[in-house]
Design an enzyme around this catalytic site. Structure first.
Site, PDB file in Angstrom:
ATOM      1  N   CYS A 258       5.995   0.561 -11.154  1.00 25.93           N
ATOM      2  CA  CYS A 258       7.410   0.540 -10.426  1.00 25.93           C
ATOM      3  C   CYS A 258       8.538   0.032 -11.719  1.00 25.93           C
ATOM      4  CB  CYS A 258       7.363   0.550  -8.508  1.00 25.93           C
ATOM      5  SG  CYS A 258       9.140   0.827  -8.412  1.00 25.93           S
TER       6      CYS A 258
ATOM      7  N   GLU B 176      12.744  25.922  -4.797  1.00 26.36           N
ATOM      8  CA  GLU B 176      13.439  24.283  -4.033  1.00 26.36           C
ATOM      9  C   GLU B 176      12.966  25.404  -2.365  1.00 26.36           C
ATOM     10  OE1 GLU B 176      14.071  21.293  -3.900  1.00 26.36           O
ATOM     11  OE2 GLU B 176      14.006  21.709  -6.045  1.00 26.36           O
TER      12      GLU B 176
ATOM     13  N   CYS C 130       6.046   6.078  -6.055  1.00 22.54           N
ATOM     14  CA  CYS C 130       6.488   5.457  -4.764  1.00 22.54           C
ATOM     15  C   CYS C 130       6.163   7.143  -3.518  1.00 22.54           C
ATOM     16  CB  CYS C 130       7.519   5.545  -4.934  1.00 22.54           C
ATOM     17  SG  CYS C 130       8.257   4.706  -2.993  1.00 22.54           S
TER      18      CYS C 130
ATOM     19  N   CYS D 175      12.968  -4.673  -5.123  1.00 23.78           N
ATOM     20  CA  CYS D 175      12.707  -3.703  -4.210  1.00 23.78           C
ATOM     21  C   CYS D 175      12.155  -4.515  -3.014  1.00 23.78           C
ATOM     22  CB  CYS D 175      11.455  -3.290  -4.358  1.00 23.78           C
ATOM     23  SG  CYS D 175      10.962  -2.029  -2.698  1.00 23.78           S
TER      24      CYS D 175
ATOM     25  N   CYS E  76       2.683   0.439  -7.054  1.00 22.29           N
ATOM     26  CA  CYS E  76       4.561  -1.384  -7.031  1.00 22.29           C
ATOM     27  C   CYS E  76       3.807  -1.417  -8.050  1.00 22.29           C
ATOM     28  CB  CYS E  76       3.949  -1.930  -6.106  1.00 22.29           C
ATOM     29  SG  CYS E  76       4.111  -0.752  -4.519  1.00 22.29           S
TER      30      CYS E  76
END
Length: 216
Positions: free
Chosen positions: A203, A38, A193, A209, A200
């Site tokens: 998605c 991370e 995204c 959305c 899209c």
């Protein structure tokens, strides 16, 4: 607002079919490996991080070996990743964990945030990915998804916007499979995204959305 259970189910179904499950820090997935990855992934692409992570793990396979290393050795392994303060903070944190937490990375979000280089989102990632415990994250990918899904205007770094995004991030946290959910949130922003030219039509949230519905 989309129902949290529906959101989780759509996201996790997508993740099972398309998510990344073979990144080096995922096998084995330990709090130590999650934490190192991370920090390395902050402002750095996955493809760039992978060889550094693998070399780092060969040299420091556990937290104690990392804590006992000389700083120059750590910085030498970090050379090329940039933002060297990350490496220094990480090394200080390893030493602090050994000294104050008996070598065990803490699970508590607030405790994690007291350690050098660990902010709220990174703490959430360590808790959820490393310990498989529910916790919110808010990296760039998650911010982008939530801003589009709810058509939130304004700069995500602005306090009011950030507060709203944190509320949404916590609203959708599942009690089951938190590690898969967190990885799915990261992957979705990377693979679907995206910052430019989002996919899209691929998605699962297209009918929910608000940004898509308003052509924004």
């Amino acid at each position: 607002m989309i129902d949290p259970i529906l959101f989780q189910n759509l996201l996790l179904d997508w993740f099972q079919a398309h998510g990344r499950k073979h990144l080096p820090w995922q096998s084995p997935r330990t709090p130590y490996r999650v934490w190192i990855s991370e920090i390395m992934l902050q402002q750095t692409q996955v493809g760039t991080v992978i060889p550094y992570f693998e070399k780092f793990m060969q040299r420091f396979p556990n937290l104690l070996s990392f804590a006992q290393a000389e700083e120059d050795t750590v910085l030498h392994l970090w050379a090329g990743l940039g933002y060297y303060a990350r490496a220094r903070h990480m090394h200080r944190t390893a030493q602090k964990i050994v000294k104050e937490f008996k070598g065990e990375i803490p699970q508590d979000i607030k405790t994690l945030q007291t350690l050098p280089g660990i902010g709220r989102s990174t703490a959430g990632a360590i808790r959820s990915l490393g310990f498989n415990q529910p916790a919110a994250i808010l990296d760039g990918n998650v911010k982008r998804l939530l801003c589009r899904l709810h058509k939130i205007d304004g700069w995500p770094g602005e306090s009011k916007v950030a507060q709203k995004l944190w509320q949404l991030a916590e609203h959708y946290i599942p009690s089951q499979s938190p590690s898969d959910y967190t990885q799915a949130m990261m992957d979705f922003g990377t693979l679907v995204c995206t910052k430019r030219q989002p996919r899209c039509t691929h998605c699962p949230f297209i009918t929910h959305c608000l940004a898509y519905q308003s052509n924004q």
